[in-house]
Design a protein around this motif. Structure first.
Motif, PDB file in Angstrom:
ATOM      1  N   ARG A  31       0.833  -1.222   0.000  1.00 45.40           N
ATOM      2  CA  ARG A  31       0.000   0.000   0.000  1.00 45.40           C
ATOM      3  C   ARG A  31       0.860   1.262   0.000  1.00 45.40           C
ATOM      4  O   ARG A  31       0.536   2.242  -0.653  1.00 45.40           O
ATOM      5  N   ARG A  32       1.977   1.228   0.744  1.00 49.57           N
ATOM      6  CA  ARG A  32       2.857   2.400   0.768  1.00 49.57           C
ATOM      7  C   ARG A  32       3.501   2.632  -0.592  1.00 49.57           C
ATOM      8  O   ARG A  32       3.580   3.765  -1.065  1.00 49.57           O
ATOM      9  N   ILE A  33       3.948   1.559  -1.234  1.00 48.26           N
ATOM     10  CA  ILE A  33       4.546   1.705  -2.564  1.00 48.26           C
ATOM     11  C   ILE A  33       3.480   2.144  -3.563  1.00 48.26           C
ATOM     12  O   ILE A  33       3.692   3.057  -4.352  1.00 48.26           O
ATOM     13  N   GLY A  34       2.326   1.490  -3.517  1.00 49.60           N
ATOM     14  CA  GLY A  34       1.235   1.841  -4.422  1.00 49.60           C
ATOM     15  C   GLY A  34       0.704   3.244  -4.202  1.00 49.60           C
ATOM     16  O   GLY A  34       0.157   3.860  -5.112  1.00 49.60           O
ATOM     17  N   GLY A  35       0.885   3.770  -3.003  1.00 50.18           N
ATOM     18  CA  GLY A  35       0.428   5.117  -2.684  1.00 50.18           C
ATOM     19  C   GLY A  35       1.333   6.219  -3.213  1.00 50.18           C
ATOM     20  O   GLY A  35       0.986   7.404  -3.149  1.00 50.18           O
ATOM     21  N   GLN A  36       2.487   5.848  -3.741  1.00 47.72           N
ATOM     22  CA  GLN A  36       3.413   6.843  -4.300  1.00 47.72           C
ATOM     23  C   GLN A  36       2.853   7.305  -5.651  1.00 47.72           C
ATOM     24  O   GLN A  36       2.640   6.497  -6.544  1.00 47.72           O
ATOM     25  N   SER A  37       2.635   8.587  -5.798  1.00 44.75           N
ATOM     26  CA  SER A  37       2.000   9.100  -7.021  1.00 44.75           C
ATOM     27  C   SER A  37       2.829   8.861  -8.273  1.00 44.75           C
ATOM     28  O   SER A  37       2.283   8.741  -9.366  1.00 44.75           O
ATOM     29  N   ASP A  38       4.137   8.769  -8.136  1.00 45.93           N
ATOM     30  CA  ASP A  38       4.995   8.582  -9.310  1.00 45.93           C
ATOM     31  C   ASP A  38       5.264   7.115  -9.635  1.00 45.93           C
ATOM     32  O   ASP A  38       5.957   6.801 -10.587  1.00 45.93           O
ATOM     33  N   VAL A  39       4.706   6.189  -8.853  1.00 46.29           N
ATOM     34  CA  VAL A  39       4.797   4.769  -9.169  1.00 46.29           C
ATOM     35  C   VAL A  39       3.618   4.428 -10.073  1.00 46.29           C
ATOM     36  O   VAL A  39       2.460   4.529  -9.670  1.00 46.29           O
ATOM     37  N   THR A  40       3.928   4.038 -11.300  1.00 44.74           N
ATOM     38  CA  THR A  40       2.909   3.753 -12.293  1.00 44.74           C
ATOM     39  C   THR A  40       2.314   2.362 -12.120  1.00 44.74           C
ATOM     40  O   THR A  40       1.113   2.175 -12.230  1.00 44.74           O
ATOM     41  N   GLU A  41       3.188   1.382 -11.860  1.00 43.85           N
ATOM     42  CA  GLU A  41       2.728   0.002 -11.765  1.00 43.85           C
ATOM     43  C   GLU A  41       3.682  -0.803 -10.890  1.00 43.85           C
ATOM     44  O   GLU A  41       4.877  -0.530 -10.842  1.00 43.85           O
ATOM     45  N   ILE A  42       3.129  -1.805 -10.215  1.00 46.82           N
ATOM     46  CA  ILE A  42       3.899  -2.756  -9.422  1.00 46.82           C
ATOM     47  C   ILE A  42       3.618  -4.131 -10.024  1.00 46.82           C
ATOM     48  O   ILE A  42       2.458  -4.536 -10.134  1.00 46.82           O
ATOM     49  N   CYS A  44       4.558  -8.317  -9.967  1.00 50.32           N
ATOM     50  CA  CYS A  44       5.207  -9.435  -9.296  1.00 50.32           C
ATOM     51  C   CYS A  44       4.579 -10.728  -9.793  1.00 50.32           C
ATOM     52  O   CYS A  44       3.570 -10.711 -10.490  1.00 50.32           O
ATOM     53  N   THR A  45       5.180 -11.846  -9.434  1.00 48.22           N
ATOM     54  CA  THR A  45       4.628 -13.140  -9.823  1.00 48.22           C
ATOM     55  C   THR A  45       3.700 -13.656  -8.725  1.00 48.22           C
ATOM     56  O   THR A  45       3.641 -13.097  -7.633  1.00 48.22           O
ATOM     57  N   ASP A  46       3.017 -14.739  -9.044  1.00 46.42           N
ATOM     58  CA  ASP A  46       2.082 -15.325  -8.085  1.00 46.42           C
ATOM     59  C   ASP A  46       2.733 -16.419  -7.228  1.00 46.42           C
ATOM     60  O   ASP A  46       2.050 -17.281  -6.689  1.00 46.42           O
ATOM     61  N   THR A  47       4.054 -16.366  -7.071  1.00 43.90           N
ATOM     62  CA  THR A  47       4.747 -17.376  -6.265  1.00 43.90           C
ATOM     63  C   THR A  47       4.466 -17.215  -4.778  1.00 43.90           C
ATOM     64  O   THR A  47       4.618 -18.162  -4.015  1.00 43.90           O
ATOM     65  N   VAL A  48       4.085 -16.021  -4.364  1.00 38.81           N
ATOM     66  CA  VAL A  48       3.686 -15.759  -2.981  1.00 38.81           C
ATOM     67  C   VAL A  48       2.284 -15.156  -3.039  1.00 38.81           C
ATOM     68  O   VAL A  48       2.080 -14.124  -3.685  1.00 38.81           O
ATOM     69  N   PRO A  49       1.300 -15.795  -2.392  1.00 41.81           N
ATOM     70  CA  PRO A  49      -0.066 -15.259  -2.436  1.00 41.81           C
ATOM     71  C   PRO A  49      -0.149 -13.875  -1.791  1.00 41.81           C
ATOM     72  O   PRO A  49       0.441 -13.641  -0.737  1.00 41.81           O
ATOM     73  N   ILE A  50      -0.872 -12.979  -2.440  1.00 40.23           N
ATOM     74  CA  ILE A  50      -1.113 -11.643  -1.889  1.00 40.23           C
ATOM     75  C   ILE A  50      -2.613 -11.532  -1.648  1.00 40.23           C
ATOM     76  O   ILE A  50      -3.393 -11.587  -2.599  1.00 40.23           O
ATOM     77  N   PRO A  51      -3.026 -11.400  -0.395  1.00 43.85           N
ATOM     78  CA  PRO A  51      -4.458 -11.319  -0.089  1.00 43.85           C
ATOM     79  C   PRO A  51      -5.116 -10.157  -0.840  1.00 43.85           C
ATOM     80  O   PRO A  51      -4.507  -9.096  -1.025  1.00 43.85           O
ATOM     81  N   VAL A  52      -6.334 -10.375  -1.272  1.00 48.06           N
ATOM     82  CA  VAL A  52      -7.066  -9.359  -2.028  1.00 48.06           C
ATOM     83  C   VAL A  52      -7.132  -8.049  -1.253  1.00 48.06           C
ATOM     84  O   VAL A  52      -6.948  -6.971  -1.819  1.00 48.06           O
ATOM     85  N   GLU A  53      -7.344  -8.115   0.041  1.00 49.60           N
ATOM     86  CA  GLU A  53      -7.470  -6.897   0.844  1.00 49.60           C
ATOM     87  C   GLU A  53      -6.162  -6.118   0.955  1.00 49.60           C
ATOM     88  O   GLU A  53      -6.156  -4.945   1.307  1.00 49.60           O
ATOM     89  N   ALA A  54      -5.032  -6.749   0.643  1.00 47.09           N
ATOM     90  CA  ALA A  54      -3.733  -6.073   0.709  1.00 47.09           C
ATOM     91  C   ALA A  54      -3.316  -5.482  -0.634  1.00 47.09           C
ATOM     92  O   ALA A  54      -2.342  -4.755  -0.712  1.00 47.09           O
ATOM     93  N   ARG A  55      -4.060  -5.788  -1.684  1.00 46.92           N
ATOM     94  CA  ARG A  55      -3.675  -5.350  -3.035  1.00 46.92           C
ATOM     95  C   ARG A  55      -4.023  -3.892  -3.293  1.00 46.92           C
ATOM     96  O   ARG A  55      -4.864  -3.315  -2.628  1.00 46.92           O
ATOM     97  N   THR A  56      -3.346  -3.333  -4.272  1.00 44.53           N
ATOM     98  CA  THR A  56      -3.567  -1.966  -4.712  1.00 44.53           C
ATOM     99  C   THR A  56      -3.927  -2.002  -6.193  1.00 44.53           C
ATOM    100  O   THR A  56      -3.523  -2.941  -6.895  1.00 44.53           O
ATOM    101  N   PRO A  57      -4.665  -1.026  -6.692  1.00 48.14           N
ATOM    102  CA  PRO A  57      -5.012  -1.024  -8.118  1.00 48.14           C
ATOM    103  C   PRO A  57      -3.787  -0.992  -9.039  1.00 48.14           C
ATOM    104  O   PRO A  57      -3.878  -1.388 -10.201  1.00 48.14           O
ATOM    105  N   LYS A  58      -2.653  -0.572  -8.538  1.00 44.88           N
ATOM    106  CA  LYS A  58      -1.438  -0.510  -9.352  1.00 44.88           C
ATOM    107  C   LYS A  58      -0.748  -1.866  -9.491  1.00 44.88           C
ATOM    108  O   LYS A  58       0.197  -2.013 -10.248  1.00 44.88           O
ATOM    109  N   LEU A  59      -1.226  -2.879  -8.764  1.00 47.37           N
ATOM    110  CA  LEU A  59      -0.583  -4.187  -8.741  1.00 47.37           C
ATOM    111  C   LEU A  59      -1.008  -5.057  -9.921  1.00 47.37           C
ATOM    112  O   LEU A  59      -2.196  -5.214 -10.191  1.00 47.37           O
TER     113      LEU A  59
END
Length: 90
Positions: A31-42, A44-59
């Motif tokens: 969320r902190r990385i995704g909250g950076q206005s100059d970060v366009t996209e994040i 990653c692979t699906d090798t580690v599950p990321i809970p839906v509630e932890a995701r950001t629209p930039k992911l």
């Protein structure tokens, strides 16, 4: 990662993409990385599950299934049917 983004800003970078193989985002890092206005996209692979509630629209999460299945002769597409093999051709 946030420190790296800060250093890139110091040298004049205005738009950034973040990529990693295994998305081990702890303590709200995603969320902190995704909250950076100059970060366009994040990305990653699906090798580690990321809970839906932890995701950001930039992911963007990319599947590693095709890379793992191909050497084994297993199809990962619904349109193509390949024989299932128990022996990988690595």
């Amino acid at each position: 990662m946030l420190e790296l983004l800060a250093r890139l800003r110091e040298v004049g970078v205005r738009s950034m993409w973040v990529a990693c193989t295994h998305g081990l985002f702890v303590d709200g890092a995603l969320r902190r990385i995704g909250g950076q206005s100059d970060v366009t996209e994040i990305v990653c692979t699906d090798t580690v599950p990321i809970p839906v509630e932890a995701r950001t629209p930039k992911l963007t999460v990319l599947s590693v299934a095709p890379a793992l299945a191909e050497p084994c002769g297993v199809s990962t597409t619904a349109s193509r049917s390949a024989p299932c093999s128990t022996e990988c051709r690595w």
